[in-house]
Design a protein around this motif. Structure first.
Motif, short mmCIF file in Angstrom:
data_model
loop_
_atom_site.label_atom_id
_atom_site.label_comp_id
_atom_site.label_asym_id
_atom_site.label_seq_id
_atom_site.Cartn_x
_atom_site.Cartn_y
_atom_site.Cartn_z
N PHE A 225 0.81 -1.21 0.00
CA PHE A 225 0.00 0.00 0.00
C PHE A 225 0.85 1.27 0.00
O PHE A 225 0.32 2.36 -0.08
CB PHE A 225 -0.91 0.01 1.23
N ARG A 226 2.16 1.12 0.11
CA ARG A 226 3.06 2.28 0.19
C ARG A 226 3.70 2.52 -1.17
O ARG A 226 4.15 1.58 -1.84
CB ARG A 226 4.13 2.00 1.25
N GLU A 227 3.75 3.76 -1.57
CA GLU A 227 4.36 4.12 -2.85
C GLU A 227 5.86 3.81 -2.82
O GLU A 227 6.56 4.24 -1.90
CB GLU A 227 4.16 5.62 -3.12
N PRO A 228 6.36 3.04 -3.80
CA PRO A 228 7.81 2.73 -3.81
C PRO A 228 8.63 4.00 -4.01
O PRO A 228 8.14 5.00 -4.53
CB PRO A 228 7.95 1.78 -5.02
N ASP A 229 9.87 3.95 -3.58
CA ASP A 229 10.76 5.09 -3.77
C ASP A 229 10.86 5.43 -5.26
O ASP A 229 11.07 4.54 -6.09
CB ASP A 229 12.15 4.76 -3.21
#
Length: 265
Positions: A225-229
């Motif tokens: 659910f977290r945007e990748p770097d």
């Protein structure tokens, strides 16, 4: 759809001195560790070990702070931007520009605890079992800081999701508030599970192993659910760098937990 509140990252301005919310969350993390570690002295097996005293908590906290800061910064430089920092080595010291890695911080804390165990002549696994249940609340505090700063936002979410949120700087699309997901999973939930697990007698090394496994699983799930770097994107098998760093934690935690149990038996 929610809108991320415009929170000033500076909590208090005293002339040229600016106190940031993120710095306060670090202080909260260290304070929570001290309180929980003091309670932990009353748990088995530590309450039956006279060599464990309150002074040990102060020493562990001091060494842990060094491990978190140095390990977190060095880990970020090595894991996420090695080419950039190799070309700009002086930027490694520019910590005010941001860039900390949990996995690097964890390695820094492990190194600090190795020193503590050696200098106090304590079993290393016993030290790690003492420390592990007191860590997740600090992780939760750090995620609060991430949310206040509006950083490390989540991936694009369905607009119908009741808690989908617009983050400034992340475009005009709703996103998952992944900082809150991580606050709940690898912070509060992991703390409750690990604290309850550690209250009963366990084989030496199993509490620390349970932390490795539990954090690895919760962080691995949260990364979906977290945007990748932006400079890395998704890597092999469609997994982020954070997920790949969690794989050895999950496997190692499970194997060590089984090994410590069988070795003691």
């Amino acid at each position: 759809m929610l809108i991320h509140p415009q929170i000033d990252p500076v909590a208090l301005q005293l002339g040229p001195l600016a106190i940031h919310w993120y710095g306060l969350t670090y202080l909260a993390a260290f304070g929570l560790f001290f309180v929980l570690a003091t309670r932990r002295l009353g748990h088995l097996p530590f309450k039956n070990l006279p060599q464990w005293q309150k002074q040990d908590i102060e020493d562990i906290l001091f060494l842990g702070v060094l491990g978190v800061i140095l390990g977190g910064r060095i880990g970020y430089c090595l894991f996420y931007k090695p080419a950039y920092y190799l070309a700009n080595p002086l930027e490694i010291f520019a910590v005010w520009q941001g860039g900390m890695s949990f996995h690097g911080g964890m390695l820094g804390v492990i190194a600090a605890m190795v020193w503590f165990a050696w200098s106090r002549q304590r079993p290393f696994l016993q030290v790690m079992d003492f420390v592990a249940p007191c860590v997740p609340t600090g992780l939760a505090a750090g995620r609060v800081g991430n949310f206040i700063n509006g950083e490390l936002w989540g991936r694009v979410a369905d607009p119908s999701l009741p808690w989908a949120m617009l983050f400034r700087g992340a475009g005009d699309v709703p996103r998952h508030p992944s900082q809150i997901y991580q606050f709940l999973m690898e912070g509060l939930l992991l703390f409750v599970l690990l604290w309850l697990y550690a209250r009963k007698p366990r084989q030496q090394g199993q509490v620390a192993s349970a932390f490795l496994f539990g954090y690895g699983v919760f962080r691995f799930v949260a990364e979906y659910f977290r945007e990748p770097d932006a400079h890395l994107g998704l890597l092999s098998l469609g997994m982020s760098m954070g997920q790949w760093l969690c794989v050895p934690m999950i496997a190692g935690g499970a194997l060590l937990w089984l090994w410590f149990g069988r070795r003691s038996a």
